[in-house]
Design a protein around this motif. Sequence first.
Motif, PDB file in Angstrom:
ATOM      1  N   GLU A 746      -8.546   2.129  -7.299  1.00 46.12           N
ATOM      2  CA  GLU A 746      -8.101   2.580  -8.618  1.00 46.12           C
ATOM      3  C   GLU A 746      -6.860   1.841  -9.076  1.00 46.12           C
ATOM      4  OE1 GLU A 746      -7.587   6.755  -8.962  1.00 46.12           O
ATOM      5  OE2 GLU A 746      -9.621   7.244  -8.278  1.00 46.12           O
ATOM      6  N   ASN A 747      -5.987   1.516  -8.125  1.00 48.65           N
ATOM      7  CA  ASN A 747      -4.721   0.875  -8.475  1.00 48.65           C
ATOM      8  C   ASN A 747      -4.776  -0.644  -8.313  1.00 48.65           C
ATOM      9  OD1 ASN A 747      -2.403   3.103  -8.850  1.00 48.65           O
ATOM     10  ND2 ASN A 747      -3.877   3.838  -7.316  1.00 48.65           N
ATOM     11  N   GLY A 748      -5.980  -1.166  -8.025  1.00 46.21           N
ATOM     12  CA  GLY A 748      -6.129  -2.614  -7.898  1.00 46.21           C
ATOM     13  C   GLY A 748      -5.343  -3.211  -6.759  1.00 46.21           C
ATOM     14  N   GLN A 749      -5.186  -2.451  -5.701  1.00 48.53           N
ATOM     15  CA  GLN A 749      -4.354  -2.899  -4.577  1.00 48.53           C
ATOM     16  C   GLN A 749      -5.151  -2.885  -3.272  1.00 48.53           C
ATOM     17  OE1 GLN A 749      -1.303  -4.038  -4.993  1.00 48.53           O
ATOM     18  NE2 GLN A 749      -1.239  -3.526  -7.184  1.00 48.53           N
ATOM     19  N   ILE A 750      -6.393  -3.358  -3.312  1.00 50.89           N
ATOM     20  CA  ILE A 750      -7.249  -3.309  -2.127  1.00 50.89           C
ATOM     21  C   ILE A 750      -6.664  -4.115  -0.961  1.00 50.89           C
ATOM     22  CG2 ILE A 750      -8.693  -5.303  -2.716  1.00 50.89           C
ATOM     23  CD1 ILE A 750      -9.819  -1.939  -1.171  1.00 50.89           C
ATOM     24  N   ASN A 751      -5.878  -5.147  -1.279  1.00 51.76           N
ATOM     25  CA  ASN A 751      -5.276  -5.955  -0.219  1.00 51.76           C
ATOM     26  C   ASN A 751      -4.304  -5.158   0.644  1.00 51.76           C
ATOM     27  OD1 ASN A 751      -6.641  -8.345  -0.746  1.00 51.76           O
ATOM     28  ND2 ASN A 751      -5.140  -9.011  -2.275  1.00 51.76           N
ATOM     29  N   ASP A 752      -3.801  -4.045   0.121  1.00 52.46           N
ATOM     30  CA  ASP A 752      -2.872  -3.224   0.906  1.00 52.46           C
ATOM     31  C   ASP A 752      -3.522  -2.684   2.177  1.00 52.46           C
ATOM     32  OD1 ASP A 752      -0.872  -3.635  -0.884  1.00 52.46           O
ATOM     33  OD2 ASP A 752      -1.109  -1.719  -1.936  1.00 52.46           O
ATOM     34  N   LEU A 753      -4.862  -2.603   2.156  1.00 53.24           N
ATOM     35  CA  LEU A 753      -5.561  -2.085   3.338  1.00 53.24           C
ATOM     36  C   LEU A 753      -5.477  -3.044   4.512  1.00 53.24           C
ATOM     37  CD1 LEU A 753      -8.871  -0.695   1.792  1.00 53.24           C
ATOM     38  CD2 LEU A 753      -7.068   0.654   2.897  1.00 53.24           C
ATOM     39  N   PHE A 754      -5.315  -4.338   4.209  1.00 54.28           N
ATOM     40  CA  PHE A 754      -5.489  -5.346   5.257  1.00 54.28           C
ATOM     41  C   PHE A 754      -4.192  -6.051   5.630  1.00 54.28           C
ATOM     42  CE2 PHE A 754      -9.428  -4.727   3.009  1.00 54.28           C
ATOM     43  CZ  PHE A 754     -10.318  -4.514   4.055  1.00 54.28           C
ATOM     44  N   GLN A 755      -3.078  -5.430   5.355  1.00 49.48           N
ATOM     45  CA  GLN A 755      -1.795  -6.030   5.711  1.00 49.48           C
ATOM     46  C   GLN A 755      -1.497  -5.734   7.181  1.00 49.48           C
ATOM     47  OE1 GLN A 755      -0.251  -8.053   3.569  1.00 49.48           O
ATOM     48  NE2 GLN A 755      -2.034  -7.626   2.300  1.00 49.48           N
ATOM     49  N   HIS A 756      -1.933  -6.633   8.040  1.00 51.38           N
ATOM     50  CA  HIS A 756      -1.782  -6.452   9.483  1.00 51.38           C
ATOM     51  C   HIS A 756      -1.205  -7.727  10.067  1.00 51.38           C
ATOM     52  CE1 HIS A 756      -2.668  -5.755  13.667  1.00 51.38           C
ATOM     53  NE2 HIS A 756      -3.168  -4.559  13.414  1.00 51.38           N
ATOM     54  N   PRO A 757      -0.124  -7.691  10.823  1.00 51.46           N
ATOM     55  CA  PRO A 757       0.520  -8.907  11.319  1.00 51.46           C
ATOM     56  C   PRO A 757      -0.372  -9.736  12.219  1.00 51.46           C
ATOM     57  CG  PRO A 757       1.413  -6.977  12.437  1.00 51.46           C
ATOM     58  CD  PRO A 757       0.581  -6.484  11.299  1.00 51.46           C
ATOM     59  N   TYR A 758      -1.401  -9.112  12.805  1.00 54.92           N
ATOM     60  CA  TYR A 758      -2.283  -9.853  13.684  1.00 54.92           C
ATOM     61  C   TYR A 758      -3.710  -9.898  13.130  1.00 54.92           C
ATOM     62  CZ  TYR A 758       1.158  -9.965  17.425  1.00 54.92           C
ATOM     63  OH  TYR A 758       2.263 -10.194  18.184  1.00 54.92           O
ATOM     64  N   SER A 759      -3.843  -9.741  11.807  1.00 51.93           N
ATOM     65  CA  SER A 759      -5.176  -9.608  11.225  1.00 51.93           C
ATOM     66  C   SER A 759      -6.089 -10.780  11.582  1.00 51.93           C
ATOM     67  CB  SER A 759      -5.070  -9.465   9.707  1.00 51.93           C
ATOM     68  OG  SER A 759      -4.372 -10.569   9.167  1.00 51.93           O
ATOM     69  N   ASP A 760      -5.566 -12.015  11.486  1.00 52.18           N
ATOM     70  CA  ASP A 760      -6.404 -13.181  11.794  1.00 52.18           C
ATOM     71  C   ASP A 760      -6.815 -13.196  13.253  1.00 52.18           C
ATOM     72  OD1 ASP A 760      -6.250 -14.022   9.199  1.00 52.18           O
ATOM     73  OD2 ASP A 760      -4.503 -15.315   9.564  1.00 52.18           O
ATOM     74  N   LYS A 761      -5.868 -12.882  14.139  1.00 57.13           N
ATOM     75  CA  LYS A 761      -6.182 -12.889  15.566  1.00 57.13           C
ATOM     76  C   LYS A 761      -7.136 -11.755  15.927  1.00 57.13           C
ATOM     77  CE  LYS A 761      -1.843 -15.041  17.033  1.00 57.13           C
ATOM     78  NZ  LYS A 761      -0.616 -14.889  17.834  1.00 57.13           N
TER      79      LYS A 761
END
Length: 822
Positions: A746-761
């Motif tokens: 709703e707030n156009g902030q879907i990227n907030d779900l995936f803010q993880h320091p090790y997301s790529d790893k």
Amino acid sequence: MIECARGFECEKDKWYRDLQMMANSKYASTRETTNLARVARIILGPCTCVLCDVLTKEIPPSTLSQKVKTYLANSPKRKPPPITKEQERIIHNGNYSDFDISLLFFLLRNISNIPPHAKQWGNEPNPSDKSVSANIERIRLIRNKYGHYPDISISNSDFNNKILEISGIIRDLEKYLGTSTVYHDAVAEITNCGMDPEQESRYIEELLNLDKKIQDVADKADKIENCCVPQNVKEMYEIDISRWKEEDDNNFVETHNFEAMLKQVNQQSHVIVVGVPGSGKTVTVRHIALLLQRKGYDILPIKDIRCIETYCDPKNPQVFVLDDALGIFGLNRTEFDTLKKYEDRIREPIMTSTKFLFTCREVVYRNETLFTSFLSKKENLVYLQSAENALDNEDKYKLLAKYRLKTDILNSEQLAASSNMFPLICKLFSKEKVYEEYGPTLFISPVPCILKDLDKMKIENRHHYAALILMAANDNTLSEEILDNGNTNADENSFHEMKNNFLKKCKVQSNTDTFQFIDALLEMEGTYTKRCCNEFKFIHDSIFEIIAYHFGSKFQELIIQYMSSDYIANKIKIETDNVDGMENESKKSENTAYVDNFYSKTVTTSENVLDLCIHLQESQFPIFVKRLFLDIEMGELYNVFGNEALKHPSVIRSFIKEMQEKSYTEMKLIFLSKTKVISKILEYLYAPKRDDKEEDFLKTHANKLLIKEDPTLEWFMILNEARVIEWVIYYGHHHILNYIVGQCLENGQINDLFQHPYSDKIRKFLFEKQDAYTEMEDDINLGSKGDFENKLDEATDIKMSSSSKIPKYFHPTSKKAIDSGQ
């Protein structure tokens, strides 16, 4: 400070033999041996006495004890104490004439205000130095020289020189004292007095015995210095062990199957004793530890399992005792995971004789998480209510006799029907006459009897009842300091607010003097309370639960607001008709089946009905939810999202309603931002990976992902950050997750779900593992366009049980699928 001659053992032995020969033969005495005896008499007499007078001038006997206590309190904690316990006792007696030269020197050097000589304390002073400290130092050196003198005689010339030196020292000290020359005159008298061989041997032997005492002190100090346990910790342990002997072991009964339990301990490195509250778990392991102590074991009554790494002695046998190792009200996940980390040390200790004794409540041990752990092994488990170990009538008669209770208070049928809390009831019955009116009923159904007694106390002894309630509210601790100044772990104002709220419900004035509560706690000592130094605690955890239940069943809101997070997580229940059964019974291990067989003994109806939990009505759910949000802020994430109450549909609705009242920014701050309060999360290190346990692989690594550990590294780095949403996912709260995702959309902030320091790893790690876990990976199918919430339900079905699925939230395709609307 205290010098000891090591390496002279052979010379000392020779001296003793020569001394014995001299004592046995009158003709063995010579002027040279008499010279040594006279020096010994001067050291033990005038030299010691003049130092006593110097100490008296510097420190009056009435103030010495307190000064020494202050000095010892400020000494380095990890170094051996400068004096022994026996010397402390002599000091506190206050009789200076009992002090020897070594103790006098310690006090004059460290406690008095006498300034050191030019070359500092502990060193030989300059010959020209006539200061008080220099002369004190010289007496110490003379005592040391002749205390381990390698001969039993002194030549005439050496004797005359030494007498001149001693006379000058004592003369100078008497000038400092401003007294007569009584000690100087005594030296002159001893120098010229006659001695028979018996007197000679007596004085020489007395001087040598003094040296041996100091040698023993030095040896003891060496042992303390090389000990793995710091001296201050060891002293606290000794206090605990002394309390065991006084309070518990005097009334312990070795039951009919005790020898089998003891044999089990002797054969295993670790044993966990399981039972209901009050059944004797703690006193059993303490008694076994005391028996092992007689065989040379050191007892370590630890409070934290991590102490085994710090205090483990590779050379000497130890017995580590940890009470309620896995939690009190329910399974403490932190404690359990910490225990798993040290599994290798516990199963195979460095010192093969070392033992680990744990206790655990039955309700905690029945948690299915433990069924596959090393703690569930049959050979390491002692269940007190099993058919083999349960108290028989003969055991119960012995317990009654131990507590000086009439053995005919119960007949054989009543004994057989008595509560599993029988040992605790005997203790209570013997301490408080009020329980006598209940007779056999107390032994058969104790909880209702205690609750009835509390009903009377609440009306007739309000200060007593209020004191107990305050102690429960303050997490089983209360003292005069806490009542006056608040709990050091909480804000002073919040403590006094809590105190006033509870006193109001107890109908006690908020300005009641502290001493009235302390007097009440003292009067209940032995029945409801016990003293630990300056603090009061409940005599047993079961009493704490009963008190909290008695008050909380009427005032649920205060319990929700002020009790600990652990209590809230395990003792707050929701009124419901649904009863969860055990899942996958057929998949339980052989050890699990063995554990279940242990729980076949039926408890009394009253005990079964009274679970001592606080049951909430739907009108109280909003208050409960607000408390959960407060615990989230405090980092109690396991207690919040692992709470069974949060699975109740009405509670979930209240939880989401509370979320709806918050702005997106507030919601993001709580669930999607890195939390700063993580002491509860990072207070342990997770168990290292085990290649032989593939079934736990994903669960272990998913757990590490929660605390930001990099699973691709051989060593793990724990970062000081965590996000609440990961616990939402871990515990399978998909309704809460649906709402969070919906707000992000709703707030156009879907990227907030995936803010993880090790997301790529993380994504790389999970992708690399998909060959090994194809059946789990294949479950990920977001399908075609349609209702988003239905697809998200499927994508977040990550309830981490024995059939764990990979958290789809971390899957590399998840964000892409959401972005594309698939």
